[in-house]
Write a protein that holds these residues in place. Structure first.
Motif, PDB file in Angstrom:
ATOM      1  N   PHE A  45      10.826   3.531  -0.174  1.00 58.12           N
ATOM      2  CA  PHE A  45      11.416   2.206   0.020  1.00 58.12           C
ATOM      3  C   PHE A  45      10.327   1.130   0.070  1.00 58.12           C
ATOM      4  CE2 PHE A  45      13.181  -1.115   2.830  1.00 58.12           C
ATOM      5  CZ  PHE A  45      14.265  -1.480   2.051  1.00 58.12           C
ATOM      6  N   GLY A  46       9.269   1.397   0.843  1.00 60.35           N
ATOM      7  CA  GLY A  46       8.197   0.416   0.972  1.00 60.35           C
ATOM      8  C   GLY A  46       7.465   0.161  -0.333  1.00 60.35           C
ATOM      9  N   GLN A  48       8.643   0.581  -3.363  1.00 61.57           N
ATOM     10  CA  GLN A  48       9.549  -0.115  -4.277  1.00 61.57           C
ATOM     11  C   GLN A  48       9.580  -1.611  -3.976  1.00 61.57           C
ATOM     12  OE1 GLN A  48      11.098   1.311  -6.921  1.00 61.57           O
ATOM     13  NE2 GLN A  48      11.632  -0.762  -7.511  1.00 61.57           N
ATOM     14  N   LEU A  49       9.593  -1.965  -2.705  1.00 61.20           N
ATOM     15  CA  LEU A  49       9.556  -3.387  -2.343  1.00 61.20           C
ATOM     16  C   LEU A  49       8.254  -4.045  -2.791  1.00 61.20           C
ATOM     17  CD1 LEU A  49      11.097  -3.451   1.244  1.00 61.20           C
ATOM     18  CD2 LEU A  49      12.033  -4.476  -0.823  1.00 61.20           C
ATOM     19  N   LEU A  50       7.137  -3.358  -2.584  1.00 54.99           N
ATOM     20  CA  LEU A  50       5.852  -3.906  -3.015  1.00 54.99           C
ATOM     21  C   LEU A  50       5.817  -4.077  -4.532  1.00 54.99           C
ATOM     22  CD1 LEU A  50       3.391  -1.884  -0.755  1.00 54.99           C
ATOM     23  CD2 LEU A  50       3.863  -4.333  -0.631  1.00 54.99           C
ATOM     24  N   ARG A  51       6.340  -3.114  -5.262  1.00 56.24           N
ATOM     25  CA  ARG A  51       6.346  -3.177  -6.722  1.00 56.24           C
ATOM     26  C   ARG A  51       7.272  -4.295  -7.208  1.00 56.24           C
ATOM     27  NH1 ARG A  51       8.158   1.827  -8.029  1.00 56.24           N
ATOM     28  NH2 ARG A  51       6.226   2.642  -7.210  1.00 56.24           N
ATOM     29  N   ASP A  52       8.456  -4.412  -6.609  1.00 56.69           N
ATOM     30  CA  ASP A  52       9.412  -5.448  -7.022  1.00 56.69           C
ATOM     31  C   ASP A  52       8.870  -6.846  -6.791  1.00 56.69           C
ATOM     32  OD1 ASP A  52      11.175  -3.501  -7.785  1.00 56.69           O
ATOM     33  OD2 ASP A  52      12.496  -3.719  -6.029  1.00 56.69           O
ATOM     34  N   ASN A  53       8.081  -7.024  -5.753  1.00 56.86           N
ATOM     35  CA  ASN A  53       7.515  -8.335  -5.435  1.00 56.86           C
ATOM     36  C   ASN A  53       6.130  -8.534  -6.031  1.00 56.86           C
ATOM     37  OD1 ASN A  53       9.780  -9.108  -3.918  1.00 56.86           O
ATOM     38  ND2 ASN A  53       8.982  -8.073  -2.105  1.00 56.86           N
ATOM     39  N   SER A  64      -0.768  -1.982   2.908  1.00 57.84           N
ATOM     40  CA  SER A  64       0.540  -1.362   3.118  1.00 57.84           C
ATOM     41  C   SER A  64       0.586   0.028   2.514  1.00 57.84           C
ATOM     42  CB  SER A  64       1.655  -2.220   2.515  1.00 57.84           C
ATOM     43  OG  SER A  64       1.692  -3.482   3.115  1.00 57.84           O
TER      44      SER A  64
END
Length: 98
Positions: A45-46, A48-53, A64
């Motif tokens: 989850f973490g 994926q958020l870093l990649r999306d942003n 992170s």
């Protein structure tokens, strides 16, 4: 791994301390398992958020990623400790008390 260690130990100790305040009858072995397991987060989850942003290449993203990697590695000692903390009496310290 310094930041990951601080995050994991700090969160684990805080969670274990709060659990002991709310339920003082919990044995210390249960507090270790509770704090250690709830201090972990989902790497999938973490990341994926870093990649999306688009933050994987930033300083924040690398830090992170290091924390998430440390948490993934911290699972192994926690799983190894479970039987040791159980006491070897054939029962589990997580069983409900009657």
């Amino acid at each position: 791994f310094g930041l990951g260690t601080c995050q994991y130990l700090g969160s684990g100790l805080l969670i274990a301390g709060l659990a002991s305040v709310f339920n003082p009858s919990l044995p210390s072995s249960a507090l270790v398992v509770l704090g250690g397991s709830l201090a972990l987060s989902s790497s999938a989850f973490g990341l994926q958020l870093l990649r999306d942003n688009s933050q994987m290449g930033t300083r924040f993203g690398r830090a992170s990623f290091g924390v998430l990697l440390f948490q993934d590695l911290a699972v192994v000692p926690l799983l190894v400790m479970l039987p040791l903390l159980g006491g070897g009496e054939g029962g589990s310290f997580v069983q409900a008390r009657m």
